[in-house]
Each structure stands twice: as structure tokens, then as C-alpha cells.
Scaffold this motif. Structure first.
Motif, short mmCIF file in Angstrom:
data_model
loop_
_atom_site.label_atom_id
_atom_site.label_comp_id
_atom_site.label_asym_id
_atom_site.label_seq_id
_atom_site.Cartn_x
_atom_site.Cartn_y
_atom_site.Cartn_z
N SER A 2 3.21 -31.46 -45.28
CA SER A 2 1.92 -31.83 -44.78
C SER A 2 1.42 -30.38 -45.00
N ILE A 3 0.04 -30.43 -44.74
CA ILE A 3 -0.96 -29.40 -44.52
C ILE A 3 -0.46 -28.74 -43.38
N ARG A 4 -0.11 -29.15 -42.44
CA ARG A 4 0.13 -28.60 -41.18
C ARG A 4 1.57 -27.72 -41.11
N ALA A 5 2.52 -28.15 -41.94
CA ALA A 5 3.77 -27.59 -41.97
C ALA A 5 3.66 -26.26 -43.11
N LYS A 6 2.68 -26.18 -43.62
CA LYS A 6 2.35 -25.04 -44.61
C LYS A 6 1.99 -23.84 -43.75
N TYR A 7 1.43 -24.01 -42.61
CA TYR A 7 1.23 -23.20 -41.78
C TYR A 7 1.86 -22.74 -40.52
N GLN A 8 3.02 -23.35 -40.46
CA GLN A 8 3.85 -23.09 -39.35
C GLN A 8 4.70 -21.61 -39.48
N ILE A 9 4.91 -20.94 -38.46
CA ILE A 9 5.26 -19.63 -38.84
C ILE A 9 6.33 -19.28 -39.57
N THR A 10 7.56 -20.08 -39.27
CA THR A 10 8.68 -20.04 -40.23
C THR A 10 8.45 -20.24 -41.85
N GLU A 11 7.50 -21.18 -42.20
CA GLU A 11 7.23 -21.29 -43.56
C GLU A 11 6.41 -20.29 -44.04
N TYR A 12 5.40 -19.77 -43.04
CA TYR A 12 4.72 -18.62 -43.63
C TYR A 12 5.57 -17.29 -43.78
N CYS A 13 6.41 -17.21 -43.01
CA CYS A 13 7.42 -16.03 -43.20
C CYS A 13 8.31 -16.22 -44.43
N HIS A 14 8.60 -17.44 -44.80
CA HIS A 14 9.32 -17.62 -46.05
C HIS A 14 8.56 -17.50 -47.25
N ARG A 15 7.37 -17.78 -47.11
CA ARG A 15 6.47 -17.29 -48.18
C ARG A 15 6.29 -15.83 -48.60
N PHE A 16 6.26 -15.07 -47.36
CA PHE A 16 6.13 -13.61 -47.56
C PHE A 16 7.45 -13.11 -48.25
N LEU A 17 8.82 -13.41 -47.55
CA LEU A 17 9.92 -13.22 -47.78
C LEU A 17 10.40 -13.27 -49.27
N GLN A 18 9.96 -14.44 -49.77
CA GLN A 18 10.65 -15.02 -50.88
C GLN A 18 10.38 -13.74 -52.19
N ASP A 19 9.45 -12.83 -52.19
CA ASP A 19 9.46 -11.84 -53.18
C ASP A 19 10.26 -10.81 -53.26
N TYR A 20 10.86 -10.62 -51.87
CA TYR A 20 12.02 -9.53 -51.75
C TYR A 20 13.37 -9.85 -51.93
N ILE A 21 13.65 -11.17 -51.92
CA ILE A 21 15.13 -11.41 -52.19
C ILE A 21 15.38 -12.00 -53.52
N HIS A 22 16.58 -11.69 -54.15
CA HIS A 22 16.77 -12.09 -55.32
C HIS A 22 18.32 -12.50 -55.42
N GLU A 23 18.68 -13.11 -56.72
CA GLU A 23 20.08 -13.58 -56.75
C GLU A 23 21.29 -12.27 -56.64
N GLY A 24 22.15 -12.58 -55.62
CA GLY A 24 23.40 -11.61 -55.59
C GLY A 24 22.81 -10.62 -54.29
N ASP A 25 21.74 -10.94 -53.74
CA ASP A 25 21.16 -10.02 -52.55
C ASP A 25 22.26 -10.29 -51.29
N HIS A 26 22.02 -9.38 -50.37
CA HIS A 26 22.73 -9.55 -48.98
C HIS A 26 21.66 -9.65 -48.02
N CYS A 27 21.51 -10.58 -47.24
CA CYS A 27 20.50 -10.78 -46.14
C CYS A 27 21.13 -11.37 -44.80
N ILE A 28 20.36 -11.06 -43.56
CA ILE A 28 20.84 -11.41 -42.37
C ILE A 28 19.69 -12.35 -41.72
N ASP A 29 20.34 -13.61 -41.03
CA ASP A 29 19.40 -14.27 -40.26
C ASP A 29 20.03 -13.82 -38.79
N ALA A 30 19.18 -13.31 -38.17
CA ALA A 30 19.51 -12.45 -36.82
C ALA A 30 19.71 -13.48 -35.70
#
Length: 190
Positions: A2-30
Motif C-alpha cells: 500500500s501507499i501508506r506502507a511505503k512511508y513507514q519508518i522501517t520501510e524508509y530506512c530499508h530503502r536508504f540502507l539497501q545501497d550500503y549492503i552487499h552479498e557477503g557483508d556482516h550486519c547487525i540488527d541491534a
């Protein structure tokens, strides 16, 4: 979606982060909560990557474990029932991304929530683990049950970071009422 879901904070953060994470990377969900951000990180890090998920509530760790199993991402994740301020005890390698959702577990006990002291410690720990070019997202919820102390302490700390080493971007849902969540991104420059 839905249009509303596209503007939830978590989805917004996902869109920003996706360019920084690549196959084989290590990440943390704190703050792994129900596992949606952990799954997002696992999918981007791929089968050769590793995602560390932290939560102080065993209920959240178990919900994340179940969610990741159902999503087919369980093998890439290491789930830890401990405070995010202790992430440095478990993670040795440099990471590409760290995600925080400050506040309490959605649908959970509101008396169990992140707080200014441990959240600041966690951000400092994360900054030590973040590789150059890596990013940290902070979804800061304030008002209501969580108050403003944590938000104000985090923003004051981030404002004082050396601009030659860190880029801090603070966004806002400017026309939303009642203390909307605040998406913040911290990029390690050097």
C-alpha cells in the motif's frame, strides 16, 4: 504494498540502507524485535553474509528465530539475547550496516523499552564496529510511553560527532502529529 506502507519508518530506512549492503557483508540488527529488519539484512547479506540480531527479551529473540526460519534466512543469522550495548562482546568483524529501532517491542510490554544510557552505549559500540563507508540507521520513537530523554540524548550525542569522520542525516515526518518517529542515518566517512 500500500501507499501508506511505503512511508513507514522501517520501510524508509530499508530503502536508504539497501545501497550500503552487499552479498557477503556482516550486519547487525541491534533491536531484532519480531525479526523483520533481521530478515531484510539477511536477504541483502546473502548466503555468504552474517547478521547478528540482539534483543533483551527472549520473546523477541524467539519471534525473530521463527520469522527467519519461515523466511528461509535462519542460517545467516546469529541471534543473541542480550542488550545491544554489549554487541562488541559478540561481534569481532567490521560491519556494513547496523539497524536500531528504539522504544519497545510492538505488541509487547511497554515497561520494557530502550533507554538513553544503554542506547548511547550501543551507538558507541556500533560506531567502533562500523566499517568505513558503512551506515547505521536509528529509528527513534519518542513521546507517549518512551518519553523524550532517549531521543534528546541520542541527537545531542550525534550532533557532536566529528564531521570529517561521520555524516549524520536527521529526517523528519514534518507534517505528522503526536511525536512521529525520527529516522536518523550515520555514515562512517573515515
Amino acid at each position: 504494498m500500500s501507499i501508506r506502507a511505503k512511508y513507514q519508518i522501517t520501510e524508509y530506512c530499508h530503502r536508504f540502507l539497501q545501497d550500503y549492503i552487499h552479498e557477503g557483508d556482516h550486519c547487525i540488527d541491534a533491536t531484532c524485535g519480531k525479526g523483520h529488519d533481521t530478515e531484510f539484512l539477511c536477504r541483502l547479506a546473502g548466503k555468504t553474509g552474517r547478521v547478528y540480531g540482539f534483543d533483551i527479551q527472549m520473546e523477541a529473540v524467539e519471534q525473530t528465530r521463527i520469522h527467519l526460519a519461515e523466511a528461509g534466512c535462519a542460517e545467516q543469522a546469529v541471534l543473541i539475547c542480550d542488550g545491544h550495548e554489549n554487541m562488541g562482546k559478540y561481534v569481532e568483524e567490521q560491519v556494513s550496516a547496523i539497524m536500531f529501532n528504539f522504544g519497545y517491542l510492538p505488541g509487547g510490554d511497554h515497561s520494557i523499552a530502550t533507554n538513553a544510557r544503554t542506547s548511547l552505549q550501543a551507538v558507541e559500540q556500533g560506531m567502533k564496529l562500523l566499517k568505513t563507508g558503512g551506515v547505521m540507521s536509528l529509528c527513534i520513537y519518542s513521546g507517549g510511553d518512551t518519553g523524550y530523554e532517549e531521543r534528546d540524548a541520542l541527537l545531542a550525542y550525534l550532533k557532536g560527532l566529528d564531521a570529517r569522520k561521520w555524516l549524520v542525516i536527521v529526517h523528519s515526518y514534518y507534517n505528522r502529529k503526536n511525536d512521529p518517529p525520527l529516522p536518523v542515518f550515520v555514515v562512517r566517512l573515515a
